[in-house]
Every structure is written in C-alpha cells, then in structure tokens.
Motif scaffolding. Structure first.
Motif, mmCIF file in Angstrom:
data_model
loop_
_atom_site.group_PDB
_atom_site.id
_atom_site.type_symbol
_atom_site.label_atom_id
_atom_site.label_comp_id
_atom_site.label_asym_id
_atom_site.label_seq_id
_atom_site.Cartn_x
_atom_site.Cartn_y
_atom_site.Cartn_z
ATOM 1 N N GLN A 37 0.710 -1.231 -0.063
ATOM 2 C CA GLN A 37 0.109 0.095 0.032
ATOM 3 C C GLN A 37 0.773 1.304 -0.047
ATOM 4 N N ASP A 38 2.078 1.270 0.648
ATOM 5 C CA ASP A 38 2.909 2.433 0.869
ATOM 6 C C ASP A 38 3.462 2.735 -0.773
ATOM 7 N N ILE A 39 3.772 1.648 -1.053
ATOM 8 C CA ILE A 39 4.558 1.651 -2.617
ATOM 9 C C ILE A 39 3.407 2.468 -3.556
ATOM 10 N N LEU A 40 2.256 1.845 -3.607
ATOM 11 C CA LEU A 40 1.067 2.319 -4.482
ATOM 12 C C LEU A 40 0.763 3.939 -3.922
ATOM 13 N N ASN A 41 1.018 4.276 -2.703
ATOM 14 C CA ASN A 41 0.723 5.518 -2.141
ATOM 15 C C ASN A 41 1.985 6.663 -3.015
ATOM 16 N N LYS A 42 3.090 5.965 -2.757
ATOM 17 C CA LYS A 42 4.241 6.854 -3.338
ATOM 18 C C LYS A 42 4.269 6.903 -4.933
ATOM 19 N N LYS A 43 3.623 5.773 -5.438
ATOM 20 C CA LYS A 43 3.577 5.781 -6.937
ATOM 21 C C LYS A 43 2.501 6.771 -7.409
ATOM 22 N N GLN A 44 1.379 7.044 -6.488
ATOM 23 C CA GLN A 44 0.483 7.995 -6.903
ATOM 24 C C GLN A 44 0.841 9.393 -6.698
ATOM 25 N N LEU A 46 4.023 10.348 -6.789
ATOM 26 C CA LEU A 46 5.051 10.525 -7.770
ATOM 27 C C LEU A 46 4.105 10.831 -9.294
ATOM 28 N N GLU A 47 3.121 10.187 -9.359
ATOM 29 C CA GLU A 47 2.214 10.600 -10.770
ATOM 30 C C GLU A 47 1.509 11.918 -10.495
ATOM 31 N N ASN A 48 1.243 12.229 -9.286
ATOM 32 C CA ASN A 48 0.716 13.564 -9.171
ATOM 33 C C ASN A 48 1.633 14.814 -9.239
ATOM 34 N N LEU A 49 2.840 14.565 -8.890
ATOM 35 C CA LEU A 49 4.189 15.192 -8.906
ATOM 36 C C LEU A 49 4.482 15.452 -10.345
ATOM 37 N N ILE A 50 4.452 14.473 -11.076
ATOM 38 C CA ILE A 50 4.594 14.442 -12.672
ATOM 39 C C ILE A 50 3.520 15.309 -13.201
ATOM 40 N N ASP A 51 2.409 15.231 -12.991
ATOM 41 C CA ASP A 51 1.415 15.678 -13.544
ATOM 42 C C ASP A 51 1.540 17.352 -13.244
ATOM 43 N N ASP A 52 1.905 17.695 -11.990
ATOM 44 C CA ASP A 52 2.181 19.025 -11.506
ATOM 45 C C ASP A 52 3.178 19.866 -12.232
ATOM 46 N N VAL A 53 4.268 19.017 -12.646
ATOM 47 C CA VAL A 53 5.684 19.603 -13.322
ATOM 48 C C VAL A 53 5.217 19.918 -14.670
ATOM 49 N N LYS A 54 4.385 18.784 -15.228
ATOM 50 C CA LYS A 54 4.054 18.775 -16.493
ATOM 51 C C LYS A 54 3.457 20.069 -16.827
ATOM 52 N N ALA A 55 2.285 20.410 -16.046
ATOM 53 C CA ALA A 55 1.533 21.552 -16.097
ATOM 54 C C ALA A 55 2.395 22.796 -15.918
ATOM 55 N N GLU A 56 3.224 22.802 -14.988
ATOM 56 C CA GLU A 56 4.020 24.179 -14.702
ATOM 57 C C GLU A 56 4.945 24.373 -15.898
ATOM 58 N N LEU A 57 5.509 23.096 -16.590
ATOM 59 C CA LEU A 57 6.206 23.412 -17.827
ATOM 60 C C LEU A 57 5.581 23.993 -18.682
ATOM 61 N N LEU A 58 4.276 23.302 -19.082
ATOM 62 C CA LEU A 58 3.475 23.929 -20.230
ATOM 63 C C LEU A 58 3.340 25.319 -20.018
ATOM 64 N N GLN A 59 2.857 25.676 -18.717
ATOM 65 C CA GLN A 59 2.709 27.168 -18.392
ATOM 66 C C GLN A 59 3.620 27.899 -18.746
ATOM 67 N N ASN A 60 5.077 27.620 -18.335
ATOM 68 C CA ASN A 60 6.092 28.411 -18.474
ATOM 69 C C ASN A 60 6.503 28.350 -20.060
ATOM 70 N N ILE A 61 6.170 27.515 -20.869
ATOM 71 C CA ILE A 61 6.309 27.642 -22.307
ATOM 72 C C ILE A 61 5.466 28.189 -22.964
ATOM 73 N N ASP A 62 4.215 28.256 -22.469
ATOM 74 C CA ASP A 62 3.318 29.233 -22.965
ATOM 75 C C ASP A 62 3.705 30.660 -22.697
ATOM 76 N N ASN A 63 4.169 30.863 -21.683
ATOM 77 C CA ASN A 63 4.452 32.231 -21.214
ATOM 78 C C ASN A 63 5.741 32.796 -21.926
ATOM 79 N N LEU A 64 6.609 31.852 -21.996
ATOM 80 C CA LEU A 64 7.781 32.107 -22.980
ATOM 81 C C LEU A 64 7.499 32.453 -24.226
ATOM 82 N N SER A 65 6.707 31.669 -24.886
ATOM 83 C CA SER A 65 6.066 31.966 -26.229
ATOM 84 C C SER A 65 5.462 33.264 -26.293
#
Length: 109
Positions: A37-44, A46-65
């Motif tokens: 269960q701990d592994i599944l929680n950590k996986k979730q 990490l997936e949330n963190l990846i989604d957050d970083v992806k959204a932030e990167l897309l926003q930064n790319i949009d701002n830069l553009s």
C-alpha cells in the motif's frame, strides 16, 4: 487423512509455510500489504508530482512563447520605425541632380 489434500501442491506449500513461519505468517502478510500500500501511495504521489511539473512546464512554455511573440513584435515595430526614418533621410536623386546642376551653374558664373 484425505489423500486428495496430501497430494495437492498448494496444500503442501501451505503446510510448509505454516511449519517455517508458523503464527508469524499473518504478521508477514500484514506487513507485506502495508508495504504494498505504501508503494502504491508513493506511486500516486509521484504521478501527481509529474502531472504538476508537466502543467508548470507547459505554463512556462506558454508564457515564454507569449514573451517571445511580444518581443518579436516590438523588434518588428522598431525595425519599421528605423526603416521609415531612413526613408525620410534618404537622398532624393532628382533633388540631388537639380542641386548639382545649380551648383555647376553657380561655379561656371
């Protein structure tokens, strides 16, 4: 004793597990489930963190553009202004020719 149970491989494995681990098997299973269960929680997480970083990167790319487009527009406007200024300063050939003729006439007088 039932011969079908004695020859069943899964019952033999269960009997061996019971002999090796005894009463601790439930504790091991519980710990295993907690780790799982701990592994599944950590996986979730990490997936949330990846989604957050992806959204932030897309926003930064949009701002830069947007910033680059604004700067390009400003540079185009500056270039147009400089070109207009050069056109205003450009020597009119006809006017220059007339001035040279007048200068030549004054020199010859």
């Amino acid at each position: 004793m039932d011969n079908t149970n004695a020859s069943d491989p899964s019952s033999k494995i269960d009997a061996i597990k019971q002999l090796i681990f005894g009463e601790n098997i439930q504790e091991y299973n519980s710990e295993f489930e907690a780790v799982k269960q701990d592994i599944l929680n950590k996986k979730q997480e990490l997936e949330n963190l990846i989604d957050d970083v992806k959204a932030e990167l897309l926003q930064n790319i949009d701002n830069l553009s947007t910033d680059i487009n604004i700067r390009i527009t400003e540079l185009e406007n500056t270039l147009d202004d400089k070109a207009d200024a050069l056109d205003d300063k450009k020597l009119d050939r006809r006017l220059f020719g007339d001035l040279l003729i007048k200068l030549g006439e004054k020199i010859s007088q």
